[in-house]
Design a protein around this motif. Sequence first.
Motif, PDB file in Angstrom:
ATOM      1  N   ARG B 134       5.752   4.558  -7.381  1.00  0.00           N
ATOM      2  CA  ARG B 134       6.392   4.644  -6.060  1.00  0.00           C
ATOM      3  C   ARG B 134       5.784   3.466  -5.111  1.00  0.00           C
ATOM      4  NH1 ARG B 134       9.873   6.131  -8.630  1.00  0.00           N
ATOM      5  NH2 ARG B 134      10.527   8.546  -8.982  1.00  0.00           N
ATOM      6  N   VAL B 135       6.234   2.174  -5.184  1.00  0.00           N
ATOM      7  CA  VAL B 135       5.717   1.172  -4.425  1.00  0.00           C
ATOM      8  C   VAL B 135       6.976   0.233  -3.760  1.00  0.00           C
ATOM      9  CG1 VAL B 135       4.562  -0.996  -4.736  1.00  0.00           C
ATOM     10  CG2 VAL B 135       3.685   1.023  -5.788  1.00  0.00           C
ATOM     11  N   VAL B 136       6.766  -0.237  -2.665  1.00  0.00           N
ATOM     12  CA  VAL B 136       7.896  -0.876  -1.930  1.00  0.00           C
ATOM     13  C   VAL B 136       7.129  -2.251  -1.832  1.00  0.00           C
ATOM     14  CG1 VAL B 136       9.310   0.745  -1.223  1.00  0.00           C
ATOM     15  CG2 VAL B 136       7.529   0.076   0.235  1.00  0.00           C
ATOM     16  N   PHE B 137       7.945  -3.381  -1.672  1.00  0.00           N
ATOM     17  CA  PHE B 137       7.698  -4.569  -1.211  1.00  0.00           C
ATOM     18  C   PHE B 137       8.128  -4.885   0.293  1.00  0.00           C
ATOM     19  CE2 PHE B 137       8.378  -5.235  -5.808  1.00  0.00           C
ATOM     20  CZ  PHE B 137       7.066  -5.761  -6.116  1.00  0.00           C
ATOM     21  N   ILE B 138       7.207  -5.559   1.139  1.00  0.00           N
ATOM     22  CA  ILE B 138       7.680  -5.701   2.528  1.00  0.00           C
ATOM     23  C   ILE B 138       7.658  -7.034   2.576  1.00  0.00           C
ATOM     24  CG2 ILE B 138       7.034  -3.460   3.508  1.00  0.00           C
ATOM     25  CD1 ILE B 138       4.456  -4.547   4.208  1.00  0.00           C
ATOM     26  N   ASN B 139       8.290  -7.765   3.637  1.00  0.00           N
ATOM     27  CA  ASN B 139       8.222  -9.271   3.852  1.00  0.00           C
ATOM     28  C   ASN B 139       7.051  -9.842   4.804  1.00  0.00           C
ATOM     29  OD1 ASN B 139       9.373  -8.251   6.221  1.00  0.00           O
ATOM     30  ND2 ASN B 139      10.897  -9.718   6.117  1.00  0.00           N
ATOM     31  N   LYS B 140       6.068  -9.136   4.846  1.00  0.00           N
ATOM     32  CA  LYS B 140       4.993  -9.712   5.742  1.00  0.00           C
ATOM     33  C   LYS B 140       3.906  -9.630   4.748  1.00  0.00           C
ATOM     34  CE  LYS B 140       7.404 -10.367   9.400  1.00  0.00           C
ATOM     35  NZ  LYS B 140       7.835  -9.482  10.338  1.00  0.00           N
ATOM     36  N   GLY B 141       2.930 -10.836   4.747  1.00  0.00           N
ATOM     37  CA  GLY B 141       1.874 -10.657   4.244  1.00  0.00           C
ATOM     38  C   GLY B 141       0.570 -11.119   4.995  1.00  0.00           C
ATOM     39  N   THR B 142      -0.282 -11.689   4.466  1.00  0.00           N
ATOM     40  CA  THR B 142      -1.778 -12.259   4.919  1.00  0.00           C
ATOM     41  C   THR B 142      -1.416 -12.944   6.197  1.00  0.00           C
ATOM     42  OG1 THR B 142      -1.923 -13.749   3.166  1.00  0.00           O
ATOM     43  CG2 THR B 142      -3.198 -11.833   3.082  1.00  0.00           C
ATOM     44  N   GLN B 143      -0.556 -13.724   6.012  1.00  0.00           N
ATOM     45  CA  GLN B 143      -0.044 -14.797   7.140  1.00  0.00           C
ATOM     46  C   GLN B 143       0.167 -14.144   8.406  1.00  0.00           C
ATOM     47  OE1 GLN B 143       3.117 -17.276   5.948  1.00  0.00           O
ATOM     48  NE2 GLN B 143       1.775 -19.162   5.418  1.00  0.00           N
ATOM     49  N   ASP B 144       0.729 -12.809   8.370  1.00  0.00           N
ATOM     50  CA  ASP B 144       1.092 -11.986   9.559  1.00  0.00           C
ATOM     51  C   ASP B 144      -0.103 -10.893   9.805  1.00  0.00           C
ATOM     52  OD1 ASP B 144       3.975 -13.055   9.621  1.00  0.00           O
ATOM     53  OD2 ASP B 144       3.503 -12.275   7.558  1.00  0.00           O
ATOM     54  N   GLY B 145      -1.031 -11.100   9.318  1.00  0.00           N
ATOM     55  CA  GLY B 145      -2.358 -10.174   9.586  1.00  0.00           C
ATOM     56  C   GLY B 145      -2.322  -9.043   8.740  1.00  0.00           C
ATOM     57  N   ILE B 146      -1.388  -8.879   7.684  1.00  0.00           N
ATOM     58  CA  ILE B 146      -1.432  -7.670   6.870  1.00  0.00           C
ATOM     59  C   ILE B 146      -2.676  -7.793   5.779  1.00  0.00           C
ATOM     60  CG2 ILE B 146      -0.177  -6.509   5.161  1.00  0.00           C
ATOM     61  CD1 ILE B 146       1.292  -6.518   7.612  1.00  0.00           C
ATOM     62  N   LYS B 147      -3.290  -6.839   5.637  1.00  0.00           N
ATOM     63  CA  LYS B 147      -4.509  -6.702   4.623  1.00  0.00           C
ATOM     64  C   LYS B 147      -4.471  -5.289   3.905  1.00  0.00           C
ATOM     65  CE  LYS B 147      -7.765  -5.534   8.121  1.00  0.00           C
ATOM     66  NZ  LYS B 147      -8.877  -5.926   8.910  1.00  0.00           N
ATOM     67  N   GLU B 148      -5.086  -5.316   2.735  1.00  0.00           N
ATOM     68  CA  GLU B 148      -5.286  -4.051   2.256  1.00  0.00           C
ATOM     69  C   GLU B 148      -5.682  -2.926   3.093  1.00  0.00           C
ATOM     70  OE1 GLU B 148      -6.682  -6.783   0.701  1.00  0.00           O
ATOM     71  OE2 GLU B 148      -4.943  -7.119  -0.958  1.00  0.00           O
ATOM     72  N   VAL B 153       3.910   3.007   8.596  1.00  0.00           N
ATOM     73  CA  VAL B 153       4.690   4.184   9.073  1.00  0.00           C
ATOM     74  C   VAL B 153       6.243   3.850   9.515  1.00  0.00           C
ATOM     75  CG1 VAL B 153       2.643   5.334  10.026  1.00  0.00           C
ATOM     76  CG2 VAL B 153       3.869   3.853  11.569  1.00  0.00           C
ATOM     77  N   THR B 154       6.949   4.863   9.839  1.00  0.00           N
ATOM     78  CA  THR B 154       8.330   4.686  10.318  1.00  0.00           C
ATOM     79  C   THR B 154       8.296   5.646  11.467  1.00  0.00           C
ATOM     80  OG1 THR B 154       9.570   6.512   9.162  1.00  0.00           O
ATOM     81  CG2 THR B 154       9.649   4.183   8.067  1.00  0.00           C
ATOM     82  N   ASN B 155       9.457   5.551  12.152  1.00  0.00           N
ATOM     83  CA  ASN B 155       9.515   6.604  13.422  1.00  0.00           C
ATOM     84  C   ASN B 155       9.507   7.889  12.793  1.00  0.00           C
ATOM     85  OD1 ASN B 155       9.645   4.591  15.390  1.00  0.00           O
ATOM     86  ND2 ASN B 155      12.042   4.777  15.233  1.00  0.00           N
ATOM     87  N   GLY B 156       9.928   8.243  11.496  1.00  0.00           N
ATOM     88  CA  GLY B 156       9.934   9.513  10.913  1.00  0.00           C
ATOM     89  C   GLY B 156       8.644  10.037  10.598  1.00  0.00           C
ATOM     90  N   GLY B 157       7.738   9.200  10.084  1.00  0.00           N
ATOM     91  CA  GLY B 157       6.332   9.637   9.777  1.00  0.00           C
ATOM     92  C   GLY B 157       5.827   8.741   8.861  1.00  0.00           C
ATOM     93  N   VAL B 158       4.737   8.880   8.015  1.00  0.00           N
ATOM     94  CA  VAL B 158       3.894   8.204   7.154  1.00  0.00           C
ATOM     95  C   VAL B 158       4.599   7.801   5.922  1.00  0.00           C
ATOM     96  CG1 VAL B 158       1.654   7.922   5.890  1.00  0.00           C
ATOM     97  CG2 VAL B 158       1.712   9.110   8.146  1.00  0.00           C
ATOM     98  N   VAL B 159       4.390   6.344   5.756  1.00  0.00           N
ATOM     99  CA  VAL B 159       5.316   5.981   4.710  1.00  0.00           C
ATOM    100  C   VAL B 159       4.189   5.800   3.457  1.00  0.00           C
ATOM    101  CG1 VAL B 159       6.299   3.897   3.643  1.00  0.00           C
ATOM    102  CG2 VAL B 159       7.021   4.801   5.958  1.00  0.00           C
ATOM    103  N   GLY B 160       3.101   5.017   3.751  1.00  0.00           N
ATOM    104  CA  GLY B 160       2.183   4.861   2.640  1.00  0.00           C
ATOM    105  C   GLY B 160       0.983   3.778   3.098  1.00  0.00           C
ATOM    106  N   HIS B 161       0.525   3.107   2.139  1.00  0.00           N
ATOM    107  CA  HIS B 161      -0.621   2.190   2.834  1.00  0.00           C
ATOM    108  C   HIS B 161      -0.434   1.127   1.665  1.00  0.00           C
ATOM    109  CE1 HIS B 161      -2.675   4.092  -0.347  1.00  0.00           C
ATOM    110  NE2 HIS B 161      -3.665   2.820  -0.692  1.00  0.00           N
ATOM    111  N   VAL B 162      -0.751  -0.202   2.409  1.00  0.00           N
ATOM    112  CA  VAL B 162      -0.549  -1.605   1.760  1.00  0.00           C
ATOM    113  C   VAL B 162      -2.074  -1.524   0.693  1.00  0.00           C
ATOM    114  CG1 VAL B 162      -1.166  -3.959   1.997  1.00  0.00           C
ATOM    115  CG2 VAL B 162      -0.166  -2.593   3.791  1.00  0.00           C
ATOM    116  N   ILE B 163      -1.244  -1.946  -0.626  1.00  0.00           N
ATOM    117  CA  ILE B 163      -2.330  -1.875  -1.784  1.00  0.00           C
ATOM    118  C   ILE B 163      -2.588  -3.179  -2.197  1.00  0.00           C
ATOM    119  CG2 ILE B 163      -2.006   0.673  -2.733  1.00  0.00           C
ATOM    120  CD1 ILE B 163      -0.208  -0.880  -4.601  1.00  0.00           C
ATOM    121  N   GLN B 164      -1.589  -4.075  -1.856  1.00  0.00           N
ATOM    122  CA  GLN B 164      -1.840  -5.788  -1.934  1.00  0.00           C
ATOM    123  C   GLN B 164      -1.060  -6.350  -1.131  1.00  0.00           C
ATOM    124  OE1 GLN B 164      -0.440  -7.361  -5.867  1.00  0.00           O
ATOM    125  NE2 GLN B 164      -2.379  -6.739  -6.697  1.00  0.00           N
ATOM    126  N   ALA B 165      -1.966  -7.573  -0.643  1.00  0.00           N
ATOM    127  CA  ALA B 165      -1.254  -8.375   0.402  1.00  0.00           C
ATOM    128  C   ALA B 165      -1.237  -9.830  -0.223  1.00  0.00           C
ATOM    129  CB  ALA B 165      -2.152  -8.170   1.875  1.00  0.00           C
TER     130      ALA B 165
END
Lengths: 171, 271
Positions: B134-148, B153-165
């Motif tokens: 159960r993994v999703v891809f997001i359109n932001k990476g290390t260029q935007d400051g994302i790291k493992e 999160v969303t407004n509703g609650g926790v979604v998960g955590h980044v496993i690979q940037a």
Amino acid sequence: MIVGIFTVVFILLFSLQTSLMSHFSVGGVTLDLALILTVYCGVLLKGDRGIWVGFTIGLIQDCLSGSLLGVNTLSKSIIGFTFSTLKDKLMVIGFVPISVILLAASFFDGLVYYLTLTLLLKAPIPFSFLFSTLPTYAMYNALVGPILFFFINWSKKWVLRKFPLLEGFAQ
Amino acid sequence: MWRKKLSGRKNIIILVSLVLASFALMTFGVKRSQSPTILETALMWVVSPVQNLITLTLDSASDVVDHYLLAVAVSEENEKLKHEIDKLIRQNNELREELRQRDRVGNLMEYQKERQLKSVVAEVIGRDATQWARVVFINKGTQDGIKENLAVVTNGGVVGHVIQAGLNTSKVMLIVDGRSSVDTLFSDDRVAGIVVGTGMEFCEMKYVPITAEVNVGDQVISSGLGGVYPKGLVMGTVVSITKATQGLFQEITIAPSADFGRLEEVLVLLS
């Protein structure tokens, strides 16, 4: 030419798998396009080409997944190998035989994942996976897969009509 | 005869080679660092534009059906109100959490200022290529400051955590994934437990003592332990409890607060 066609097919397949398929999920389970294409190539491609297609599909699937690298390479390679080796002994005409083949391939695919992660990595995958998720996944592939099988066959015939030089690659 | 034998041997060699190659990949997969391989980066780079295109087309098609063919004004207003409700629920949860914290420490501790969390908004552009993770891809990476290991999160609650940037895309493991586990607390009675994914729609909360008073509807929040999720983020609510006659712990099923069925934009917490 054949490499170009397969590249386009793979890009389309994995783009659809990772975006569109989630809209057609049943009980959290989606159709596995990669598995269906592997079985198709194993059964209907000439010689042992199905094996290498299975290996490539598995490797790409692993790269586009958060799962352990190599699990899908293993399962898809073995599925490609099995159907490539047994294709002369199998009858793949009509809905039911294709459905049965896809059912068996889906169960095998799920079992490889479950056994690899639980035995090698000791991952805490619930036992219910074998009794609810896996049968749903296998049934879904077995019921909808044959339609895609016919569609891929129709597309292959269309490509061969347009590019008769590729005739030698397919059976 | 000898040709058949040779063909059989060739098959065995191919099969053994494939199995060995797969196990070599698995070994490499386990031992490598979390950063993506060149092949993974290249594939994500090739596939993500098509994923984006399909996602955009689907969103537009769904938008047309929802907003124009059915009921233009009502549907749009409903959508806005849903977002507003989600936002208010989150704010309410945060305020309640802050109030409880103030009660506990009373006047001895200064009121903790509202956390200034740096975050990045990312769009969900795709889901896992396999059936099992159960993994999703997001359109932001290390260029935007994302790291493992950053919380998502969303407004509703926790979604998960980044496993690979990657450079422009990242993989986020959802809390419902079978390999996910988060240290949590019940927001009311502060009993701790571990929320683990099941690979399906719900999570399970483990290691909650049989003596703890837990009710259906109780809210579960992150405890802040583990270093990935900040304290107080809403994980979900209790939907069922089973108390075995023998055993030390309760079997608790949690419905995640975030709606994984309609994940479109998420917030990656950078600090």
